[in-house]
Design an enzyme around this catalytic site. Structure first.
Site, PDB file in Angstrom:
ATOM      1  N   CYS A 123       0.827  -1.201   0.000  1.00 44.70           N
ATOM      2  CA  CYS A 123       0.000   0.000   0.000  1.00 44.70           C
ATOM      3  C   CYS A 123       0.861   1.250   0.000  1.00 44.70           C
ATOM      4  O   CYS A 123       2.096   1.186   0.067  1.00 44.70           O
ATOM      5  CB  CYS A 123      -0.934  -0.006   1.210  1.00 44.70           C
ATOM      6  SG  CYS A 123      -0.076   0.108   2.788  1.00 44.70           S
ATOM      7  N   CYS A 159      13.659   5.593   9.552  1.00 44.12           N
ATOM      8  CA  CYS A 159      13.819   6.510  10.681  1.00 44.12           C
ATOM      9  C   CYS A 159      12.582   6.544  11.561  1.00 44.12           C
ATOM     10  O   CYS A 159      12.583   7.190  12.614  1.00 44.12           O
ATOM     11  CB  CYS A 159      14.123   7.915  10.180  1.00 44.12           C
ATOM     12  SG  CYS A 159      12.767   8.715   9.297  1.00 44.12           S
TER      13      CYS A 159
END
Length: 554
Positions: free
Chosen positions: A503, A510
């Site tokens: 998706c 991070c």
């Protein structure tokens, strides 16, 4: 047996030797008398048969029968006496053997106590040296000395006083593990203990094989073993650390165990604690402190699963690797430092190389184990080039993604942390935090943290971007490639992200979450934009789409 001095032991030894000599002499005398009696009876019987052979054959036969009966009774009594003396001699020999074993054991524990005392003394001297000022050490360091003990007897007396006056730390670990022995799975248990000083310097360690128990029972057995060893070392003050909260509450009386076996072990711990002047439990706050006890427990487990095998080079210890299921030499088995799971060098080499190929740090292959593989230990089975790569990956993983910064010099490219390089620059550049100037910790060259280029003196970042010195080619090339391949730049760490399948909800390495279509941030797992969440061509895997096309063509 109660402890005794050398004079008492010598007297006891003489008494036992004299008693054994008397028993052996009595047994020898009894044997000689019995032999003489039989010889005399044999001579009398022979004479009687010669003189009365014709006239008193019946009487002779009767006398012969009676004579045979009499010594038979005597021989039976003599046999009973001989058996009794033999048993007594055997008991004396067993007692002497037991006495000798206890004496040797007492001597070994005395040497262990003296060694423990010497270790405590050395640690104290080392700590004292660390606190000495540099000027004092440079002036008087050559004459600094604190030898252990003044004489042979002084060392022993010093040992008991020093060991008894120190509050030492006891770490223990009871380990129950499912292991492989050739083609069969077995459950084995082991206990490990470690006695350390106040700074967790190892002073004494030991291990013990255990019967297969529950985890709680194994922990208590390890604690009991540690308290026994501490008492044998004449320790008076002790603090022992519990890794498990339930175990700590059992010992402190805040919880009562429901298992009768656990109750018995807890009571045994309480009885042993009363023999100390000071013995208190404490919860373990630094898991790294238990590493010595954990290793000893693991060694006890390994000692039970390894077996001896005859080879052309002699006897060797063998162990089964749980990955390849092959029997390997114990010397070719690798033990992960954090968890001490063991695998052969070949399997570990393939595992570490695969992780490095994927750009990840190698961890223990055991299921649900997150212990990282130490770099130094990998030198046993990895070439030096891969060890360097692994060292670099370890450094990269230790720095958060948002803190990573590389030196822009192509000949350097050193990896640093933003906070680390800022503190380093402050020592040689005034106003570094405000200006954005940074000094590479490796090549010592200055660069701009914002532009990621060599430092542009007396020029702002915007002005520098307008000059011809700014490397536009690389930036434009990257932007053109990102636009062509539909890459998206993370707004937090500026790394490029490519969507291969799935998706449009992207989670960057991070930790920042955003929409791949427009770059808008996701908050609380929900989008802040109205872009479609997914597309069919990204959800269905590429091989499946190819098979569908092939079917349509047919």
């Amino acid at each position: 047996m109660a402890a005794m001095d050398d004079d008492e032991a010598y007297i006891l030894q003489l008494a036992l030797d004299e008693q054994r000599k008397e028993l052996m002499a009595a047994q020898t005398l009894d044997s000689d008398l019995d032999l003489a009696f039989h010889i005399q009876m044999q001579e009398a019987m022979t004479s009687s048969l010669v003189l009365h052979n014709n006239n008193k054959s019946t009487s002779s036969t009767k006398m012969d029968t009676e004579d045979d009966v009499v010594p038979a009774g005597d021989v039976k009594d003599d046999d009973v006496l001989g058996v009794a003396s033999s048993l007594l001699l055997r008991d004396l020999e067993c007692y002497m053997q037991e006495y000798g074993d206890r004496k040797r054991s007492s001597e070994e524990w005395r040497m262990a106590r003296e060694d423990l005392d010497r270790r405590i003394h050395d640690q104290k001297v080392a700590s004292e040296i660390e606190t000495l000022p540099e000027d004092y050490w440079s002036s008087y360091g050559d004459w600094f000395e604190k030898p252990y003990g003044n004489n042979s007897k002084g060392a022993s007396s010093s040992s008991s006083s020093m060991v008894g006056s120190e509050v030492l730390r006891l770490y223990f670990k009871g380990l129950v593990s499912e292991e492989m022995i050739r083609d069969s799975k077995v459950v084995v248990a082991g206990a490990g203990i470690a006695i350390c000083d106040g700074k967790d310097n190892l002073l004494f360690h030991s291990r013990k094989n255990l019967k297969v128990l529950s985890s709680e029972a194994a922990e208590l057995e390890a604690l009991i073993e540690g308290l026994d060893k501490a008492l044998a070392l004449d320790l008076k003050s002790l603090t022992f650390f519990c890794e498990d909260n339930s175990l700590y509450h059992y010992i402190t009386g805040k919880l009562f165990p429901r298992n009768s076996q656990i109750t018995t072990l807890v009571n045994q711990v309480d009885l042993l604690r009363r023999k100390f002047t000071y013995c208190v439990p404490s919860l373990l706050t630094t898991p790294n402190s238990i590493k010595f006890a954990y290793k000893s427990a693991r060694d006890a487990v390994v000692a039970q699963i390894a077996w001896t095998e005859e080879t052309c080079n002699g006897k060797t210890k063998r162990e089964t690797c749980t990955i390849c299921m092959e029997d390997k030499d114990v010397a070719e088995m690798f033990s992960v430092d954090g968890c001490l799971h063991r695998y052969c060098f070949t399997c570990m080499k393939q595992h570490v190389e695969a992780k490095l190929h994927d750009g990840r740090v190698a961890k223990c292959p055991h299921a649900e184990c997150n212990s990282e593989v130490a770099i130094d230990s990998c030198e046993k089975f990895l070439p030096p080039e891969l060890v360097k790569v692994m060292d670099q990956r370890m450094k990269e993983s230790a720095i958060p993604t948002t803190q990573k910064v590389y030196c822009p010099d192509p000949k350097c490219s050193a990896l640093m942390s933003k906070n680390e390089v800022l503190e380093y620059t402050k020592t040689s550049f005034v106003g570094a935090e405000r200006s954005g100037a940074r000094k590479c910790m490796k090549c010592q060259k200055f660069f701009c943290i914002d532009c990621r280029v060599p430092w542009h003196y007396n020029m702002s970042c915007n002005d520098y971007r307008e000059t011809s010195s700014y490397p536009r080619g690389d930036e434009q090339l990257l932007k053109s490639l990102a636009s062509k391949r539909l890459w998206r730049e993370c707004a937090k760490c500026n790394h490029m992200v490519e969507l291969l399948e799935g998706c449009y909800h992207i989670t960057c390495r991070c930790g920042y979450e955003f929409c791949y279509t427009c770059g808008a941030e996701w908050k609380n797992k929900k989008p802040t934009c109205r872009c479609p969440i997914w597309n069919e061509r990204n959800i269905i895997r590429q091989p499946q789409r190819q098979r569908q096309r092939q079917r349509q063509r047919r």
